[in-house]
Design an enzyme around this catalytic site. Structure first.
Site, short mmCIF file in Angstrom:
data_model
loop_
_atom_site.label_atom_id
_atom_site.label_comp_id
_atom_site.label_asym_id
_atom_site.label_seq_id
_atom_site.Cartn_x
_atom_site.Cartn_y
_atom_site.Cartn_z
N SER A 226 0.86 -1.20 0.00
CA SER A 226 0.00 0.00 0.00
C SER A 226 0.89 1.24 0.00
CB SER A 226 -0.85 0.00 1.28
OG SER A 226 -1.44 1.27 1.49
N TYR A 239 -2.01 -0.97 10.77
CA TYR A 239 -2.15 -1.39 9.38
C TYR A 239 -0.91 -1.00 8.56
CZ TYR A 239 -4.01 -1.32 4.57
OH TYR A 239 -4.20 -1.51 3.22
#
Ligand code: NAD
Ligand code: MG
Length: 334
Positions: A226, A239
Site C-alpha cells: 500500500s 495497518y
C-alpha cells in the site's frame, strides 16, 4: 502451430462467453479495454472524469462489509474487462477474492483463461456468489473456499483444497487484508492489533508455506502492499506497518525463490473504493472526501488495478520479480 490453433480456439470461446455475459449496461460508462474502429481515432479516456469523484455519501457497514451494499457500487470490471488469453490454463488462488481489488483480479484472471479459487469470510457469501458466477460465465472453473485465515490450520486447509479442486496451483495472490482506523495508539486493543497482524502478516506467511511445495518454475506470488508502507497515516498505526512488512517479504522472498524460477511481486494501491474503507478502514470524514488528495482528484476503482495483477502473473513478465507496482492516482510511492 498446433498450440497456436488451440489457443485461438480457446480465445474465441472466451470472447463469446464475455459477449453473452456483458449484456447489461455498465455501472460506469467507460470501458477498460475498449476495442475501437481505427477510423474513429484513438480510445482516449480522461482519468479525472472516468469514475466518481468526491464528495461521497457518508456510509458505514459492519466489518467486513459488502461491495454490493456500497454507494456507488465499485467497478470491478464486471461489464468491461476483456481478456486475451494471457493466463490460459493457469490455476490461481486469490484471498479476499469476493470484493474489491481481489474481485477485480479474479474476474480478470478468469477472462484471461485461468481457473480461480477465492477465499473470503463466511459473512461475505453474497459478494462471493457473484464472483463465482462471473468466473463460470467466463468459461473457467471457480472454487469458493470460505474461512478465516487467522489460523495456520485453516490456511493449510485453504491451500490443500485449492490445489485439489483446481488440480494444481501456479498463481497465489495474498490479497486479503484488515484495516481499521484509530485516532490514537491508545485506542488499539491488543486483540485488534493481533487481528491486523494475523490477517496481513501471519496469513500470507502460512499460505505461502503451504503453497510452495506445489509451485513449479514459472509460478507467481503477489502480495498486497500500500502507499501506507511508504507514507503511513497517523490513524493507521498498525495497518501501515503490516504493509511495510509486506513490501519487505516480497523483496526477501523474490531473492530466495528467484533461483527456483518463482517470481514474487507486490502491488501498492493508493485510495481505492472498496468495502474495507467503509467498514471501519476510514473515518466518515475521510469517506466523504475519499481520494480527493490525489492528483486525479478521485479514488481508484478496483477495475483500474486488474491489469497489474494480470501482468505480474503473466509469463511475459518473466524478468519482473521483487518489485512493487503502484496504482495511486499520482501521489503514491513507489
Ligand atoms: P475488501 O474489503 O474488498 O477486500 C479485503 C478482503 O479481505 C475481504 O473481502 C475479506 O474477504 C478479506 N479478509 C479480511 N479479513 C479476513 C480474514 N480474517 N479471513 C479471511 N479473509 C479476510 O478491500 P480491498 O481494499 O479490496 O482490500 C484488498 C487488499 O488491498 C488489502 O490487503 C488491502 O490492505 C489492500 N489495499 C487497499 C487499499 C484501498 O484503498 N482500498 C489501498 C491499499 C491497499
Ligand atoms: Mg469482501
Amino acid at each position: 502451430m498446433e498450440k497456436q490453433i488451440t489457443r485461438r480456439n480457446a480465445l474465441g470461446k472466451i470472447a463469446t462467453t464475455i459477449a453473452v455475459a456483458a449484456v447489461a449496461p455498465a455501472a460506469f460508462a467507460q470501458s477498460q479495454n475498449k476495442k475501437t474502429n481505427p477510423a474513429m481515432g484513438p480510445d482516449l479516456t480522461d482519468p479525472t472524469t472516468k469514475y466518481p469523484r468526491p464528495p461521497f455519501k457518508r456510509q458505514f457497514q459492519p466489518f467486513p462489509g459488502l461491495a454490493g451494499k456500497m454507494d456507488p457500487i465499485p467497478d470491478h470490471g464486471e461489464k468491461t474487462y476483456v481478456g486475451s488469453g494471457r493466463l490460459m490454463g493457469r490455476k490461481a488462488l486469490i484471498t479476499g477474492g469476493d470484493s474489491g481489488i481481489g474481485r477485480a483480479a479474479a474476474i480478470a484472471y478468469a477472462r484471461e483463461g485461468a481457473d480461480v479459487a477465492i477465499n473470503y469470510l463466511p459473512e461475505e457469501e453474497p459478494d462471493a456468489k457473484e464472483v463465482v458466477a462471473l468466473i463460470r460465465q467466463a468459461g473457467r472453473k471457480a472454487v469458493a473456499i470460505p474461512g478465516d485465515i487467522r489460523t495456520e490450520e485453516f490456511c493449510k486447509t485453504l491451500v490443500a483444497r485449492a490445489v485439489q479442486e483446481l488440480g494444481g496451483l501456479d498463481t497465489l495472490v495474498n490479497n486479503a487484508g484488515h484495516q481499521k482506523t484509530h485516532e490514537s495508539i491508545l485506542d488499539i486493543s491488543t486483540e485488534e492489533f493481533e487481528r491486523t497482524m494475523k490477517t496481513n502478516i501471519y496469513a500470507p506467511f502460512w499460505i505461502i508455506k503451504a503453497a510452495l511445495p506445489h509451485l513449479k518454475p514459472g509460478s507467481s506470488i503477489i502480495g498486497l502492499s500500500s502507499v501506507q508502507a511508504y507514507d503511513p497515516s497517523e490513524n493507521l498505526y498498525d495497518y501501515a506497518q503490516t504493509k511495510a512488512a509486506t513490501t519487505s517479504y516480497v523483496k526477501s522472498l523474490a531473492k530466495q525463490l528467484g533461483p527456483k524460477g518463482i517470481r514474487v511481486n507486490g502491488v501498492a494501491p493508493g485510495p481505492v473504493w472498496t468495502a474495507l474503507e467503509v467498514s471501519g478502514g476510514q473515518t466518515q470524514e475521510n469517506i466523504e472526501k475519499f481520494g480527493e488528495e490525489t492528483p486525479l482528484g478521485r479514488p481508484g476503482q478496483p477495475a483500474e488495478l486488474a491489469s497489474i495483477f494480470v501482468q505480474l502473473a503473466d509469463n511475459s513478465a518473466s524478468f519482473t520479480t521483487g518489485h512493487i507496482y503502484g496504482a495511486a492516482g499520482g501521489s503514491g510511492q513507489p
